[in-house]
Design a protein around this motif. Structure first.
Motif, PDB file in Angstrom:
ATOM      1  N   ASP A 155       0.838  -1.232   0.152  1.00 30.00           N
ATOM      2  CA  ASP A 155      -0.046   0.038  -0.174  1.00 30.00           C
ATOM      3  C   ASP A 155       0.891   1.446  -0.028  1.00 30.00           C
ATOM      4  O   ASP A 155       0.303   2.283   0.012  1.00 30.00           O
ATOM      5  CB  ASP A 155      -0.981   0.051   1.221  1.00 30.00           C
ATOM      6  CG  ASP A 155      -0.360  -0.070   2.554  1.00 30.00           C
ATOM      7  OD1 ASP A 155       0.822  -0.159   2.344  1.00 30.00           O
ATOM      8  OD2 ASP A 155      -1.008  -0.372   3.510  1.00 30.00           O
ATOM      9  N   GLU A 175      -2.231   7.040  10.576  1.00 33.67           N
ATOM     10  CA  GLU A 175      -2.348   6.523   9.256  1.00 33.67           C
ATOM     11  C   GLU A 175      -2.028   5.074   8.888  1.00 33.67           C
ATOM     12  O   GLU A 175      -2.963   4.370   8.087  1.00 33.67           O
ATOM     13  CB  GLU A 175      -1.390   7.487   8.230  1.00 33.67           C
ATOM     14  CG  GLU A 175      -1.731   8.817   8.076  1.00 33.67           C
ATOM     15  CD  GLU A 175      -0.652   9.453   7.306  1.00 33.67           C
ATOM     16  OE1 GLU A 175       0.362   8.837   6.661  1.00 33.67           O
ATOM     17  OE2 GLU A 175      -0.850  10.746   7.028  1.00 33.67           O
ATOM     18  N   ASN A 226      -5.206   3.335  10.595  1.00 37.34           N
ATOM     19  CA  ASN A 226      -6.466   3.459   9.751  1.00 37.34           C
ATOM     20  C   ASN A 226      -6.334   2.884   8.574  1.00 37.34           C
ATOM     21  O   ASN A 226      -7.588   2.399   7.911  1.00 37.34           O
ATOM     22  CB  ASN A 226      -6.694   4.861   9.430  1.00 37.34           C
ATOM     23  CG  ASN A 226      -6.878   6.000  10.677  1.00 37.34           C
ATOM     24  OD1 ASN A 226      -7.836   5.205  11.647  1.00 37.34           O
ATOM     25  ND2 ASN A 226      -6.832   7.294  10.922  1.00 37.34           N
ATOM     26  N   ARG A 227      -5.230   2.702   7.995  1.00 37.39           N
ATOM     27  CA  ARG A 227      -5.212   1.924   6.681  1.00 37.39           C
ATOM     28  C   ARG A 227      -5.261   0.450   6.987  1.00 37.39           C
ATOM     29  O   ARG A 227      -6.008  -0.330   6.179  1.00 37.39           O
ATOM     30  CB  ARG A 227      -3.650   2.013   6.108  1.00 37.39           C
ATOM     31  CG  ARG A 227      -3.440   1.337   4.977  1.00 37.39           C
ATOM     32  CD  ARG A 227      -2.063   1.693   4.250  1.00 37.39           C
ATOM     33  NE  ARG A 227      -1.746   3.004   3.875  1.00 37.39           N
ATOM     34  CZ  ARG A 227      -0.805   3.770   4.708  1.00 37.39           C
ATOM     35  NH1 ARG A 227      -0.245   3.179   5.799  1.00 37.39           N
ATOM     36  NH2 ARG A 227      -0.893   5.051   4.273  1.00 37.39           N
ATOM     37  N   LYS A 243      -7.364  -0.644   9.259  1.00 41.04           N
ATOM     38  CA  LYS A 243      -8.720  -0.761   9.748  1.00 41.04           C
ATOM     39  C   LYS A 243      -9.388  -0.902   8.094  1.00 41.04           C
ATOM     40  O   LYS A 243     -10.367  -1.581   8.018  1.00 41.04           O
ATOM     41  CB  LYS A 243      -9.136   0.124  10.327  1.00 41.04           C
ATOM     42  CG  LYS A 243      -8.979   0.235  11.871  1.00 41.04           C
ATOM     43  CD  LYS A 243      -9.563   1.399  12.427  1.00 41.04           C
ATOM     44  CE  LYS A 243      -9.009   1.465  14.010  1.00 41.04           C
ATOM     45  NZ  LYS A 243      -9.676   2.130  14.999  1.00 41.04           N
ATOM     46  N   ASN A 244      -9.005   0.114   7.257  1.00 37.97           N
ATOM     47  CA  ASN A 244      -9.488   0.222   5.869  1.00 37.97           C
ATOM     48  C   ASN A 244      -9.371  -1.109   5.026  1.00 37.97           C
ATOM     49  O   ASN A 244     -10.504  -1.794   4.253  1.00 37.97           O
ATOM     50  CB  ASN A 244      -9.096   1.360   5.059  1.00 37.97           C
ATOM     51  CG  ASN A 244      -9.679   2.494   5.741  1.00 37.97           C
ATOM     52  OD1 ASN A 244     -10.407   2.711   6.485  1.00 37.97           O
ATOM     53  ND2 ASN A 244      -8.714   3.620   5.523  1.00 37.97           N
ATOM     54  N   VAL A 245      -8.246  -1.747   5.392  1.00 31.57           N
ATOM     55  CA  VAL A 245      -7.825  -3.031   4.584  1.00 31.57           C
ATOM     56  C   VAL A 245      -8.845  -4.171   4.883  1.00 31.57           C
ATOM     57  O   VAL A 245      -9.461  -5.106   4.138  1.00 31.57           O
ATOM     58  CB  VAL A 245      -6.346  -3.570   4.612  1.00 31.57           C
ATOM     59  CG1 VAL A 245      -6.362  -4.882   4.091  1.00 31.57           C
ATOM     60  CG2 VAL A 245      -5.732  -2.429   3.786  1.00 31.57           C
ATOM     61  N   LYS A 246      -8.873  -4.343   6.087  1.00 31.70           N
ATOM     62  CA  LYS A 246      -9.951  -5.260   7.018  1.00 31.70           C
ATOM     63  C   LYS A 246     -11.300  -5.118   6.548  1.00 31.70           C
ATOM     64  O   LYS A 246     -12.164  -6.106   6.455  1.00 31.70           O
ATOM     65  CB  LYS A 246      -9.826  -5.172   8.491  1.00 31.70           C
ATOM     66  CG  LYS A 246      -8.320  -5.772   8.824  1.00 31.70           C
ATOM     67  CD  LYS A 246      -8.194  -5.556  10.665  1.00 31.70           C
ATOM     68  CE  LYS A 246      -6.771  -6.065  11.088  1.00 31.70           C
ATOM     69  NZ  LYS A 246      -6.471  -6.105  12.301  1.00 31.70           N
ATOM     70  N   ARG A 247     -11.599  -3.724   6.489  1.00 34.87           N
ATOM     71  CA  ARG A 247     -12.949  -3.704   6.287  1.00 34.87           C
ATOM     72  C   ARG A 247     -13.316  -3.911   4.859  1.00 34.87           C
ATOM     73  O   ARG A 247     -14.306  -4.667   4.672  1.00 34.87           O
ATOM     74  CB  ARG A 247     -13.451  -1.971   6.377  1.00 34.87           C
ATOM     75  CG  ARG A 247     -14.792  -1.768   6.101  1.00 34.87           C
ATOM     76  CD  ARG A 247     -15.205  -0.088   6.131  1.00 34.87           C
ATOM     77  NE  ARG A 247     -14.393   0.499   7.711  1.00 34.87           N
ATOM     78  CZ  ARG A 247     -13.615   1.357   7.579  1.00 34.87           C
ATOM     79  NH1 ARG A 247     -12.786   1.575   6.687  1.00 34.87           N
ATOM     80  NH2 ARG A 247     -13.156   1.673   8.798  1.00 34.87           N
ATOM     81  N   GLY A 248     -12.392  -3.723   3.957  1.00 33.93           N
ATOM     82  CA  GLY A 248     -12.484  -3.991   2.447  1.00 33.93           C
ATOM     83  C   GLY A 248     -12.606  -5.474   2.235  1.00 33.93           C
ATOM     84  O   GLY A 248     -13.402  -6.177   1.349  1.00 33.93           O
TER      85      GLY A 248
END
Length: 426
Positions: free
Chosen positions: A23, A139, A142-143, A145-150
């Motif tokens: 990423d 960052e 949060n990144r 969390k966003n990956v896990k959410r995706g």
């Protein structure tokens, strides 16, 4: 930049880091970072004592060998300044940030120079350094969390992240490349996968037998190699084949796949129940009396015994070639213990006129029995012949007595084509 007269000269270590994380692929390359920082050093006449570079993540403490050595060198007085592209090149975690600030507090780290900013042992500048590094950590968090959410959203749509197991493949529309790839059945390997489970449930085969059968029938991995036995057992346990999957593994989070299943859930459950009954017993708990007495007549390997449970729950023992010698591939059939005993008796009957097969131990045993008969019954006692004794052992003796008798034969026992033969030793 000229140093003040009342401040000790600063000797810098130029440190460049490119993260190995996917990423952060847009971050400047190591060469670009080094080029820009060397220009700064040249324009401001900075004393660069050493250059260190690496491609490691800064999210966790202690995983960067070059950076760890840099902190050690600063602590030992080899350097007292660091030149790097940005604060987040040094730290994205609280541990490394604390070490940097501690070195500043001790006066061992005089200055951190970045592209456009200086940080010295000044409360305001140290506070700004901590804010920038903490922002980088935020960052990262949060990144993550966003990956896990995706990934969770992807699973909820029925798509398991990563490559599909053997029997499936990824398909992408060759015309409309904007459409994401999808999981489809591999027409070449899916029939073999279905046959795997059917061999266990309908034919009562073990995992090893299934592996050998499918190899002979042409089942290969995507790279054209033979499927290992351990990989086959992992496939047996994979619920993906009946349309469900767990992600991440061991999390207890199950999802319904949006792809076509190869087998039914009932077939998967039945096959796994059968395979559990095939689990090996503890060492020494089962004795196979005819193991190590035979050689394979085709390849010369040894012969071992195995206990298996058929589809009706009945246990049986069979013997097979170990395939550890001679030919790389041996196609000798398995033989049930009952059939083996029948074949031994038939072999003895066919060779009854060849005394060379019978050792002196057997002759002494027959002679001893006849003496006992004569002493107890008298002169009218029936004389026991060698063949009478052998027939009794094979038909009425225990497995232990049979195996002991076979050890007395003067020759090498061979098992070939489901039949027993003997090869004289001379």
């Amino acid at each position: 930049m000229a140093e003040s007269q009342n401040v000790a000269p600063v000797r810098y270590c130029l440190y460049a880091r490119k993260s190995s994380e996917s990423d952060e692929r847009q971050v400047m390359s190591l060469d670009a970072q080094l080029s820009e920082m060397l220009k700064i050093a040249q324009n401001e006449h900075l004393d660069i004592a050493e250059i260190k570079q690496e491609s490691k993540s800064a999210k966790e403490v202690g995983l960067r060998p070059e950076y760890n050595q840099l902190l050690k060198d600063v602590d030992e007085g080899k350097f007292n300044g660091i030149l790097t592209w940005a604060p987040d090149r040094l730290s994205r975690n609280a541990g490394d940030l604390g070490t940097l600030v501690d070195l500043m507090d001790k006066g061992k780290l005089v200055q951190i120079r970045t592209h456009g900013q200086n940080f010295t042992n000044n409360p305001n500048e140290k506070f700004l350094l901590m804010i920038l590094c903490s922002q980088a950590k935020l960052e990262n968090d949060n990144r993550g969390k966003n990956v896990k959410r995706g990934l969770r959203f992807l699973c909820e749509k029925g798509k398991r992240p990563g490559n599909p197991p053997l029997g499936y493949k990824l398909y992408r529309d060759p015309i409309n490349l904007t459409v994401k790839s999808k999981i489809v059945i591999d027409p070449e390997r899916a029939p073999f996968v279905r046959k795997m489970f059917e061999y266990v449930t309908k034919d009562g085969l073990s995992g090893r037998q299934v592996n050998e059968y499918l190899y002979d029938e042409g089942f290969r991995t995507r790279k054209g190699k033979r499927l290992t036995l351990s990989m086959m057992y992992r496939m047996f346990k994979d619920q993906f084949y009946y349309g469900e999957f767990e992600y991440p593994e061991g999390s207890g989070n199950w999802y319904k796949g949006d792809y076509e299943s190869i087998i039914t859930k009932e077939l998967w459950q039945e096959a796994n129940n059968r395979l559990r009954t095939y689990a090996k017993s503890k060492w020494g708990s089962k004795v196979f009396y005819y193991s190590k007495l035979f050689k394979c007549g085709s390849c010369g390997s040894g012969v071992c015994g195995e206990e298996r449970t058929n589809r009706f729950g009945s246990k049986y023992v069979y013997y097979r070639c170990t395939k550890y010698g001679g030919k790389k591939r041996c196609n000798e059939k398995y033989i049930r213990e009952e059939k083996l005993i029948e074949s031994i008796a038939r072999m003895i009957e066919e060779n009854k006129e060849k005394d060379v097969l019978i050792s002196k131990k057997v002759l002494r045993e027959v002679e001893k029995i006849n003496k006992i008969q004569k002493a107890t019954v008298g002169e009218n006692a029936k004389v026991i012949t060698n063949l009478d004794y052998i027939k009794y052992i094979l038909n009425g003796g225990t497995n232990f007595e049979r195996s002991q008798f076979l050890k007395c034969l003067e020759g090498q026992l061979l098992l070939k084509g489901g039949d027993v033969s003997i090869k004289p030793l001379f």
